[in-house]
Design a protein around this motif. Structure first.
Motif, PDB file in Angstrom:
ATOM      1  N   GLN A 251       0.820  -1.211   0.000  1.00 53.96           N
ATOM      2  CA  GLN A 251       0.000   0.000   0.000  1.00 53.96           C
ATOM      3  C   GLN A 251       0.851   1.257   0.000  1.00 53.96           C
ATOM      4  O   GLN A 251       0.517   2.241  -0.645  1.00 53.96           O
ATOM      5  CB  GLN A 251      -0.919   0.008   1.221  1.00 53.96           C
TER       6      GLN A 251
ATOM      7  N   LEU B  68     -16.923   0.396  12.574  1.00 54.63           N
ATOM      8  CA  LEU B  68     -16.457   1.777  12.475  1.00 54.63           C
ATOM      9  C   LEU B  68     -17.235   2.532  11.392  1.00 54.63           C
ATOM     10  O   LEU B  68     -17.840   1.927  10.523  1.00 54.63           O
ATOM     11  CB  LEU B  68     -14.956   1.808  12.153  1.00 54.63           C
TER      12      LEU B  68
ATOM     13  N   ARG C 173     -14.230   6.737   8.879  1.00 52.95           N
ATOM     14  CA  ARG C 173     -13.137   6.049   9.580  1.00 52.95           C
ATOM     15  C   ARG C 173     -12.522   4.970   8.708  1.00 52.95           C
ATOM     16  O   ARG C 173     -11.313   4.828   8.619  1.00 52.95           O
ATOM     17  CB  ARG C 173     -13.693   5.375  10.843  1.00 52.95           C
ATOM     18  N   ASN C 174     -13.394   4.194   8.078  1.00 53.16           N
ATOM     19  CA  ASN C 174     -12.921   3.091   7.249  1.00 53.16           C
ATOM     20  C   ASN C 174     -12.124   3.594   6.051  1.00 53.16           C
ATOM     21  O   ASN C 174     -11.128   2.996   5.676  1.00 53.16           O
ATOM     22  CB  ASN C 174     -14.097   2.239   6.768  1.00 53.16           C
TER      23      ASN C 174
ATOM     24  N   LEU D  22      -8.719   4.905   7.608  1.00 48.83           N
ATOM     25  CA  LEU D  22      -8.037   4.114   8.632  1.00 48.83           C
ATOM     26  C   LEU D  22      -6.546   3.984   8.321  1.00 48.83           C
ATOM     27  O   LEU D  22      -6.160   3.538   7.257  1.00 48.83           O
ATOM     28  CB  LEU D  22      -8.681   2.730   8.707  1.00 48.83           C
ATOM     29  N   GLY D  23      -5.726   4.411   9.270  1.00 48.97           N
ATOM     30  CA  GLY D  23      -4.285   4.334   9.071  1.00 48.97           C
ATOM     31  C   GLY D  23      -3.689   5.569   8.415  1.00 48.97           C
ATOM     32  O   GLY D  23      -2.482   5.761   8.429  1.00 48.97           O
TER      33      GLY D  23
ATOM     34  N   GLU E 160      -5.402   8.873   8.756  1.00 49.12           N
ATOM     35  CA  GLU E 160      -6.367   9.893   9.140  1.00 49.12           C
ATOM     36  C   GLU E 160      -5.755  11.286   9.051  1.00 49.12           C
ATOM     37  O   GLU E 160      -4.593  11.475   9.402  1.00 49.12           O
ATOM     38  CB  GLU E 160      -6.842   9.657  10.580  1.00 49.12           C
TER      39      GLU E 160
ATOM     40  N   ARG F 287      -4.786  14.852  10.312  1.00 52.93           N
ATOM     41  CA  ARG F 287      -4.489  15.300  11.683  1.00 52.93           C
ATOM     42  C   ARG F 287      -4.672  16.803  11.806  1.00 52.93           C
ATOM     43  O   ARG F 287      -4.518  17.527  10.828  1.00 52.93           O
ATOM     44  CB  ARG F 287      -3.032  14.980  12.044  1.00 52.93           C
ATOM     45  N   ASN F 288      -4.957  17.228  13.021  1.00 52.40           N
ATOM     46  CA  ASN F 288      -4.951  18.661  13.272  1.00 52.40           C
ATOM     47  C   ASN F 288      -3.572  19.046  13.816  1.00 52.40           C
ATOM     48  O   ASN F 288      -2.665  18.217  13.875  1.00 52.40           O
ATOM     49  CB  ASN F 288      -6.074  19.048  14.246  1.00 52.40           C
TER      50      ASN F 288
ATOM     51  N   LEU G  23      -3.726  15.190  16.609  1.00 53.40           N
ATOM     52  CA  LEU G  23      -4.892  14.337  16.842  1.00 53.40           C
ATOM     53  C   LEU G  23      -5.698  14.220  15.546  1.00 53.40           C
ATOM     54  O   LEU G  23      -5.583  15.073  14.655  1.00 53.40           O
ATOM     55  CB  LEU G  23      -5.770  14.934  17.936  1.00 53.40           C
ATOM     56  N   ILE G  24      -6.511  13.170  15.472  1.00 56.49           N
ATOM     57  CA  ILE G  24      -7.317  12.973  14.274  1.00 56.49           C
ATOM     58  C   ILE G  24      -8.324  14.105  14.141  1.00 56.49           C
ATOM     59  O   ILE G  24      -9.034  14.431  15.094  1.00 56.49           O
ATOM     60  CB  ILE G  24      -8.049  11.617  14.343  1.00 56.49           C
ATOM     61  N   ASP G  25      -8.352  14.709  12.973  1.00 50.88           N
ATOM     62  CA  ASP G  25      -9.281  15.802  12.724  1.00 50.88           C
ATOM     63  C   ASP G  25     -10.566  15.212  12.159  1.00 50.88           C
ATOM     64  O   ASP G  25     -10.709  15.019  10.954  1.00 50.88           O
ATOM     65  CB  ASP G  25      -8.642  16.786  11.737  1.00 50.88           C
ATOM     66  N   VAL G  26     -11.496  14.932  13.054  1.00 49.25           N
ATOM     67  CA  VAL G  26     -12.703  14.216  12.658  1.00 49.25           C
ATOM     68  C   VAL G  26     -13.509  15.012  11.630  1.00 49.25           C
ATOM     69  O   VAL G  26     -14.004  14.468  10.651  1.00 49.25           O
ATOM     70  CB  VAL G  26     -13.573  13.887  13.887  1.00 49.25           C
TER      71      VAL G  26
ATOM     72  N   ARG H 265     -11.927   4.153  -0.536  1.00 47.90           N
ATOM     73  CA  ARG H 265     -10.673   4.028   0.187  1.00 47.90           C
ATOM     74  C   ARG H 265      -9.503   3.863  -0.790  1.00 47.90           C
ATOM     75  O   ARG H 265      -8.465   4.502  -0.656  1.00 47.90           O
ATOM     76  CB  ARG H 265     -10.738   2.831   1.142  1.00 47.90           C
TER      77      ARG H 265
END
Lengths: 335, 540
Positions: free
Chosen positions: B90, B107, B111-112, B115-116, B118, B120-121, B125-128, B167
């Motif tokens: 990959q 999930l 998220r899917n 995944l791996g 994501e 970030r902010n 941290l993950i920026d949802v 994905r």
């Protein structure tokens, strides 16, 4: 279900009914423990005048804080689809090491138990992740190992190390900030960090992915082994830290602690809505599970006529009830 | 390809972006791949075809780093690579969409997708919010409307497959490998998938496409590589190949070859009674079977033919109640059998010898006797107590009748040869005294001698009045063993052939769909079946 949904699976009626049932299942899963918790709190506060007293509530919170540390680590372990049976023994070992270490300074009282417990977690994690052995067996061995080490260190439990009278180590669990005891503050802090790690870091995402579908996580290129190792290390470290807290709280290394505590931690996590098969759950749920178990203990203690052994009977019954309900509801969801 | 050739250079002529050179892979002594060469060029959609066990899945797993080859090498952009796992593949830009959705159902969609990887902010941290935003944009690009914060497991399979595609797109891959991506998709979703695949191709991405729906190959793909028995057989432009050529090289049959009589142990056609033993009508399984009808008379062997994925195994499983049916009816000896219940099917007299005897039938550590007795335990026990003597007698009868070669009834089944294991299973089902016996690939994977024994056993059973449904990938076995052959195609019965005057090559032609008079399922693939060049022209 929104109107813009194109997914055909949810547009015909039997599936729609299933979806609403699934939503209800998810609600029970997430909020079931909370509902029972509120119910018990309300009943208890009407039944016992002293229940809502500041002293009693603080007592419950402090008593719950030790189990909470174990439950936090256990939450992550269970979310990966694993189990950690060693935490009760590791917790007790951490306490004894902390009490002994405090005689050589506060730094040693922290570093020694964390070092030893972390190492136990590391070995367990490596064997589970790299060796592919079942976590149940590996951590059962860890349980025996840690308990045995503890007995060796204490002349088969006869020797209790004391924390020196003037040691600053005692302050850890015996002081408070604005009336809130340190252990309670620490639990709040650790759980907040735990929630952040689970939901906002790639480690947390890996934990959920592994528990949800390990093969898929592997195929998506996630660091499956590393995540598992980290999880068991974290679980052992948190159990060790719980031990440090109890050593400070009791000013000694009590050797008989922690027997069966791993099972209480598992019970709290499952009550809190984390699936035993892994992949889903919340950090807050585990905290509520811990509090629920502690409140039940407290209530039964307050009923003078009841033997304290009823605690386990009641806790066990509630656990069985919740898990059965979860199972029954999620079966509909996952067919 | 003649008139539709465009001015752009023929697809598949550039330097390969991904290739294997002499790749060999064995599992426990069995060769899954033997020296396979495969080249994927940038900007082409390359079909990879072959029957069960041809080595497609193994090749894909080698290409994506799941397996390391035992010999030979994998080259990416001209350089030799040693992938240590899927993440290595990959990282260089190879994405895979698997047949079974390999995502995490618990999930969310977003998220899917990420995944791996994501977003970030600035705190790491993950920026949802941005993750959901990007996921929404991807889904919009795919013209799929769905709530990206929804749990993946709550979506239909087709929608899940589209998430897998999203994905793959989000990683900006240079290679996208699709292993039977359409097997769970609706017609509209297939169209979307193809549109996206073509868009990726036009961007210079190399795509590998595996599908059992032959129509789809001509609609979408530029070149084809055929594998058979773990070996490379053919690579070439798809437009230059007819369906019959493709199918015959997949199955290893010369188009001109006419089967010689007597290649199998089957005797002449069987005595038939007119009253049907089993009537199956209108069996529907969502996305799999579309109105299957089947009639079997006592003493008759009806063959079920079809390519992999045509719905042969699904048909017998549905009849047996082991696969959920949405519509349809099964009657045995005039009595209706309740659908979707194996127990009801069994007690009505239907037995199924499944394709995978290891996974679904035999219990290797039990003795021959216990394996045979399993099926009759409920009937031979009184108030839960089993009569040992009766079982012994029964087991002995069957061991003799079926010539099961075991040292004693107590020998463990795992120690027997494949052919004898198969006979043990057949004996087990015969103990239940079935009216209809469904046999799914009864002779696969057993040695030649045992094979002819099983074949003559089937013959004998039919002569004794059993109604038999026989699934086989071997054309000789069907032509000689069956009285009639029902040919399945994409989950519906395409034609019925009388095997008395049938040659293997005629059957082959029917399998390839050349003789089809019915139209294929409306709009499932949206492609013409007879004229590959047309759809090719549209795609260009």
């Amino acid at each position: 279900m929104s109107a813009t949904e194109v997914d055909p699976a949810t547009t015909n009626s039997p599936e729609a009914a299933m979806a609403s049932r699934a939503r209800f299942a998810a609600l029970v899963q997430r909020q079931g423990a909370f509902a029972i918790f509120v119910l018990v709190m309300v009943v208890a506060s009407f039944s016992f005048d002293s229940f809502l007293s500041r002293g009693n509530l603080t007592g419950i919170a402090v008593q719950a804080s030790f189990l909470a540390m174990l439950a936090l680590g256990m939450t992550f372990v269970i979310m990966t689809g694993g189990i950690d049976l060693s935490v009760g023994s590791v917790f007790a070992l951490g306490g004894v090491l902390a009490a002994w270490g405090s005689q050589h300074g506060t730094l040693v009282a922290f570093a020694l138990p964390l070092g030893v417990c972390g190492l136990i977690g590391l070995v367990q994690g490596l064997v589970i992740a790299r060796g592919g052995l079942p976590p149940f067996i590996v951590t059962l061995a860890g349980l025996l190992f840690a308990r045995g080490l503890l007995l060796l260190l204490t002349d088969e439990g006869a020797k209790t190390y004391k924390v020196p009278a003037g040691s600053s180590f005692r302050k850890l669990a015996q002081s408070d900030l604005l009336g809130v005891p340190y252990p309670v503050l620490l639990v709040v802090l650790f759980f907040a960090i735990g929630a952040l790690v689970l939901h906002r870091t790639s480690y947390g995402a890996s934990v959920l992915a592994i528990g949800g579908q390990e093969d898929a996580a592997e195929l998506m290129g996630l660091p499956v082994q590393r995540t598992k190792v980290l999880t068991y290390v974290a679980s052992a470290l948190l159990a060790g830290f719980g031990g440090i807290m109890i050593a400070s709280y009791t000013s000694s290394g009590v050797t008989i602690l922690g027997v069966g505590l791993e099972l209480e931690a598992i019970a709290a996590v499952v009550l809190g809505g984390t699936l035993l098969t892994g992949g889903a759950g919340t950090i807050l749920g585990s905290l509520i599970g811990v509090l629920l178990l502690q409140v039940i203990k407290n209530v039964i203690n307050q009923v003078g006529s009841l033997d304290s052994d009823w605690q386990a009977v009641v806790s066990g019954s509630i656990l069985l009830g919740v898990v059965t309900l979860q199972r029954w509801l999620t079966r509909a969801e996952r067919t | 390809m003649t008139s539709t050739t465009t001015t752009t250079p023929a697809r598949g002529t550039g330097d390969p972006v991904l290739e294997t050179v002499g790749v060999t892979k064995t599992f426990g002594g069995v060769h899954a791949l033997r020296g396979v060469d495969f080249q994927l060029a940038p900007g082409e959609i390359h079909a990879l075809v072959g029957e069960n066990g041809a080595g497609k899945s193994t090749l894909i797993k080698v290409l994506t780093g799941v397996y390391a080859p035992d010999a030979g090498e994998v080259r990416y952009a001209g350089e030799t690579r040693h992938f240590r796992g899927p993440s290595d593949a990959q990282d260089v830009g190879i994405s895979t969409i698997y047949q079974e959705v390999n995502l995490v159902p618990l999930l969310s969609v977003a998220r899917n997708i990420f995944l791996g990887r994501e977003p970030r902010n600035r705190f790491g941290l993950i920026d949802v919010r941005s993750m959901n935003q990007q996921a929404r944009e991807l889904m919009r690009e795919l013209t799929i409307e769905l709530d990206v914060s929804k749990e993946l497991g709550r979506l239909g399979l087709g929608a899940q497959q589209m998430v897998a595609l999203a994905r793959a797109m989000s990683v900006e891959s240079r290679v996208v490998i699709m292993d039977e991506p359409t097997s769970s998709l609706e017609a509209k979703e297939v169209t979307t998938l193809f549109t996206v695949a073509r868009r990726l191709r036009d961007r210079g991405v190399g795509l590998v496409f595996v599908s059992h729906r032959l129509d789809e190959l001509w609609e979408l793909c530029d070149r084809v590589t055929i594998l058979r028995d773990g070996r490379w057989v053919h690579t070439g432009p798809l437009a230059e190949m007819s369906r019959l050529e493709l199918v015959s090289s997949m199955l290893g049959r010369d188009v001109e070859e006419v089967a010689s009589e007597g290649a199998t142990e089957f005797g002449e056609s069987h005595r038939r009674s007119e009253e049907p033993a089993m009537v199956v009508s209108g069996i529907e399984v969502r996305n799999r079977l579309h109105g299957i009808d089947l009639t079997v008379r006592p003493g008759e062997v009806v063959g079920l033919a079809g390519l992999l994925g045509s719905g042969r195994s699904e048909t017998v499983k549905a009849i047996y109640g082991a696969m959920h049916t949405d519509a349809g009816e099964v009657t045995v000896s005039g009595k209706k059998v309740r659908a979707n219940s194996v127990r009801r099917a069994l007690s009505a007299g239907i037995a199924l010898l499944s394709e995978d005897r290891k996974a679904e039938g035999i219990i290797p550590d039990l003795s021959v006797r216990d394996n045979i007795a399993l099926a009759v335990l409920p009937r031979m026990s009184r108030a839960g107590v089993v009569s040992e003597g009766k079982i012994d007698a029964l087991v002995e009868t069957f061991m003799r009748r079926l010539q099961i070669k075991a040292s004693s009834p107590q020998q463990k089944v795992r120690e027997l040869s494949g052919g004898n294991q198969q006979k043990v299973l057949i004996a087990r089902w015969l103990c239940t005294e079935p009216t209809v016996f469904l046999l799914d690939e009864p002779t696969r994977g057993i040695d030649v001698g045992a094979k002819s024994e099983v074949q003559s056993l089937i013959d004998e059973l039919a002569q004794q009045g059993l109604a038999v449904v026989l699934i086989s990938s071997e054309m000789d076995e069907l032509v000689e063993g069956a009285d009639r052959i029902v040919v399945l195609h994409d989950g519906s019965a395409q034609s019925e052939l009388d095997s008395r005057n049938l040659s293997s090559s005629e059957l082959l032609r029917a399998l390839a769909g050349d003789r089809s008079t019915d139209s294929p399922r409306g709009g499932q693939t949206g492609g013409p079946t007879d004229s590959p060049t047309d759809s090719k022209g549209e795609a260009s």
